[in-house]
Design an enzyme around this catalytic site. Structure first.
Site, PDB file in Angstrom:
ATOM      1  N   LYS A  32      -7.357   8.015  -0.977  1.00  0.00           N
ATOM      2  CA  LYS A  32      -8.124   9.226  -0.660  1.00  0.00           C
ATOM      3  C   LYS A  32      -8.269  10.101  -1.896  1.00  0.00           C
ATOM      4  O   LYS A  32      -9.323  10.676  -2.147  1.00  0.00           O
ATOM      5  CB  LYS A  32      -7.395  10.049   0.410  1.00  0.00           C
ATOM      6  CG  LYS A  32      -7.226   9.375   1.740  1.00  0.00           C
ATOM      7  CD  LYS A  32      -6.217  10.164   2.590  1.00  0.00           C
ATOM      8  CE  LYS A  32      -5.514   9.292   3.595  1.00  0.00           C
ATOM      9  NZ  LYS A  32      -4.065   9.515   3.675  1.00  0.00           N
TER      10      LYS A  32
ATOM     11  N   LYS B 121       1.031   9.597  -9.439  1.00  0.00           N
ATOM     12  CA  LYS B 121       0.621  10.929  -8.972  1.00  0.00           C
ATOM     13  C   LYS B 121       0.783  11.963 -10.090  1.00  0.00           C
ATOM     14  O   LYS B 121       0.009  12.907 -10.183  1.00  0.00           O
ATOM     15  CB  LYS B 121       1.451  11.360  -7.751  1.00  0.00           C
ATOM     16  CG  LYS B 121       1.185  10.530  -6.516  1.00  0.00           C
ATOM     17  CD  LYS B 121       0.071  11.092  -5.660  1.00  0.00           C
ATOM     18  CE  LYS B 121      -0.426  10.041  -4.710  1.00  0.00           C
ATOM     19  NZ  LYS B 121      -1.342  10.402  -3.704  1.00  0.00           N
TER      20      LYS B 121
ATOM     21  N   LYS C 298      -5.817   0.749  -6.213  1.00  0.00           N
ATOM     22  CA  LYS C 298      -5.889   0.673  -4.748  1.00  0.00           C
ATOM     23  C   LYS C 298      -6.811   1.781  -4.216  1.00  0.00           C
ATOM     24  O   LYS C 298      -6.905   2.862  -4.819  1.00  0.00           O
ATOM     25  CB  LYS C 298      -4.506   0.766  -4.105  1.00  0.00           C
ATOM     26  CG  LYS C 298      -3.922   2.144  -4.052  1.00  0.00           C
ATOM     27  CD  LYS C 298      -2.959   2.329  -2.885  1.00  0.00           C
ATOM     28  CE  LYS C 298      -2.636   3.815  -2.763  1.00  0.00           C
ATOM     29  NZ  LYS C 298      -2.268   4.274  -1.470  1.00  0.00           N
TER      30      LYS C 298
HETATM   31  N1  AQP Z   1      -5.678   0.878  -0.340  1.00  0.00           N
HETATM   32  C1  AQP Z   1      -4.779   0.603   0.588  1.00  0.00           C
HETATM   33  N2  AQP Z   1      -4.621  -0.653   1.044  1.00  0.00           N
HETATM   34  C2  AQP Z   1      -3.694  -0.933   2.012  1.00  0.00           C
HETATM   35  N3  AQP Z   1      -2.903   0.007   2.562  1.00  0.00           N
HETATM   36  C3  AQP Z   1      -3.037   1.277   2.139  1.00  0.00           C
HETATM   37  N4  AQP Z   1      -2.421   2.430   2.474  1.00  0.00           N
HETATM   38  C4  AQP Z   1      -2.930   3.442   1.739  1.00  0.00           C
HETATM   39  N5  AQP Z   1      -3.871   2.988   0.920  1.00  0.00           N
HETATM   40  C5  AQP Z   1      -3.971   1.644   1.137  1.00  0.00           C
HETATM   41  C6  AQP Z   1      -1.377   2.535   3.484  1.00  0.00           C
HETATM   42  O1  AQP Z   1      -1.787   3.501   4.446  1.00  0.00           O
HETATM   43  C7  AQP Z   1      -0.622   4.156   4.946  1.00  0.00           C
HETATM   44  C8  AQP Z   1      -0.822   5.629   4.929  1.00  0.00           C
HETATM   45  O2  AQP Z   1      -1.014   6.068   3.609  1.00  0.00           O
HETATM   46  P1  AQP Z   1      -0.843   7.596   3.230  1.00  0.00           P
HETATM   47  O3  AQP Z   1      -2.093   8.326   3.479  1.00  0.00           O
HETATM   48  O4  AQP Z   1       0.323   8.158   3.906  1.00  0.00           O
HETATM   49  O5  AQP Z   1      -0.467   7.576   1.759  1.00  0.00           O
HETATM   50  P2  AQP Z   1      -1.129   6.913   0.570  1.00  0.00           P
HETATM   51  O6  AQP Z   1      -0.619   5.550   0.390  1.00  0.00           O
HETATM   52  O7  AQP Z   1      -0.826   7.830  -0.533  1.00  0.00           O
HETATM   53  O8  AQP Z   1      -2.695   6.855   0.946  1.00  0.00           O
HETATM   54  P3  AQP Z   1      -3.818   7.305  -0.001  1.00  0.00           P
HETATM   55  O9  AQP Z   1      -5.147   7.057   0.566  1.00  0.00           O
HETATM   56  O10 AQP Z   1      -3.560   6.746  -1.342  1.00  0.00           O
HETATM   57  O11 AQP Z   1      -3.618   8.872   0.045  1.00  0.00           O
HETATM   58  P4  AQP Z   1      -3.462   9.891  -1.130  1.00  0.00           P
HETATM   59  O12 AQP Z   1      -4.565   9.584  -2.103  1.00  0.00           O
HETATM   60  O13 AQP Z   1      -3.606  11.233  -0.472  1.00  0.00           O
HETATM   61  O14 AQP Z   1      -2.115   9.693  -1.717  1.00  0.00           O
HETATM   62  C9  AQP Z   1       0.554   3.696   4.086  1.00  0.00           C
HETATM   63  O15 AQP Z   1       1.277   2.719   4.799  1.00  0.00           O
HETATM   64  C10 AQP Z   1      -0.097   3.089   2.889  1.00  0.00           C
HETATM   65  O16 AQP Z   1       0.677   2.055   2.324  1.00  0.00           O
END
Ligand code: AQP
Length: 327
Positions: free
Chosen positions: A199, A115, A196
């Protein structure tokens, strides 16, 4: 006999994507419906403050995320669904946990490093202590099982350590939670399949569950499959993974066989994946729109969830304060 507690959270940082679904939310619904657990699911708006979005966008996305979770099958009669900031006790517990967590342990967190590269102009202290707040969320409800994607396992390990550090410094009180992974714990980005699906990577990288069929088709057309140089292509594996989870069993097998025989057509694969994903979420899109048409009902459901969560949170916080010698 009380049931084991399941806790997990999701940031209101954008619409849910197939990674969030396959890695976490699908599992939440299965655990809820098994009737074996006491489930808490939380929309972590405090955590989302560490990103770049503005206040209005956050407020709106928090409700949208709630609608999406309900539309997918989270049932407020079976699970406690709530907004993190409606139970602010988690920030107090996070402060206590900050004081037992060594800085060097937080410096090891790969999400913080990633990040920090993504938002170079906003490397705030909240980004650094993000996993401490996560530990507070889980332990406030005495969460034992935490269904998350693979990217969150390091944070749950840290939560286990925080449990030990707190218990050692004060009294044996918190239980060490365990991460629970699905069969698809890491869905990759469409455009950069070595990362991965996330968002924050941007539009073309993710398939949102709310995307209309045409949008999904267009995103998949641009998905990276095999690059020159041979070898196993992560982009192709990722599309096959989506097919495995969203299409009927033998459809995926046919493409797996074609790939092994070197006869796979990537454009055909992309078309079939697009169709499978879009049709899997057709009902979801309708339910989501319906739920969003009445924000007052949504807000009332979230307020009821927070009331339930708060009963447990207040008890834990009272005990944790006493153990730490405050109040
Ligand atoms: N690509 C992924 N594959 C499997 N699991 C995933 N998770 C996120 N991306 C993947 C799981 O979704 C849950 C919620 O995630 P989050 O939104 O709280 O946080 P994150 O992991 O930071 O998701 P993003 O999409 O990557 O959001 P941003 O970009 O805003 O940080 C978690 O259990 C996560 O493991």
């Amino acid at each position: 006999m009380s049931k084991p507690v399941v806790f997990s959270g999701i940031q209101p940082s954008g619409n849910l994507h197939v990674g969030n679904y396959l890695g976490a939310v699908k599992h939440w619904i299965e655990l809820q419906d098994s009737d074996k657990y006491d489930c808490y699911f939380c929309i972590v708006d405090y955590h989302s403050l560490t990103g770049n979005r503005g206040a209005d966008e956050r407020r709106e996305q928090t409700l949208t995320t709630a609608a999406e979770l309900l539309a997918l099958g989270i049932d407020p009669n079976k699970s406690t669904l709530f907004i993190q900031s409606h139970v602010p006790e988690c920030t107090e517990l996070a402060w206590i946990f900050n004081t037992v967590t060594p800085v060097v342990e937080l410096e090891r967190m790969t999400q913080f490093k990633d990040k920090s590269k993504q938002q170079t102009k906003n490397i705030n202290a909240g980004l650094f202590t993000y996993p401490v707040l996560q530990a507070a969320d889980i332990l406030l409800y005495h969460g034992e099982l935490v269904p998350v994607g693979a990217d969150q396992v390091q944070h749950i390990e840290l939560t286990r350590n925080i449990t030990r550090w707190f218990n050692k410094r004060y009294t044996e009180y918190f239980l060490e939670p365990k991460p629970l992974l699905t069969e698809a714990p890491k869905v990759m980005s469409l455009l950069e399949p070595d990362k991965k699906m996330s968002k924050s990577l941007g539009e073309g990288h993710v398939i949102e569950l709310a995307d209309e069929p045409k949008v999904i088709e267009n995103k998949l057309k641009k998905a990276v499959t095999a690059t020159t140089g041979g070898g196993k292509a992560p982009g192709v594996d990722n599309l096959l993974l989506l097919l495995e989870h969203f299409a009927d069993g033998d459809v995926c097998q046919q493409f797996v066989k074609a790939e092994k025989a070197g006869k796979i057509s990537y454009s055909e694969l992309k078309g079939v994946v697009a169709e499978a994903v879009a049709s899997s979420f057709a009902d979801f899109r309708e339910r989501r729109a319906h739920l969003l048409s009445d924000p007052a009902v949504l807000k009332a459901q979230l307020s009821d969830g927070a009331k339930k969560a708060r009963v447990v949170a207040e008890k834990t916080m009272k005990e944790a304060r006493e153990l730490a010698g405050i109040k």
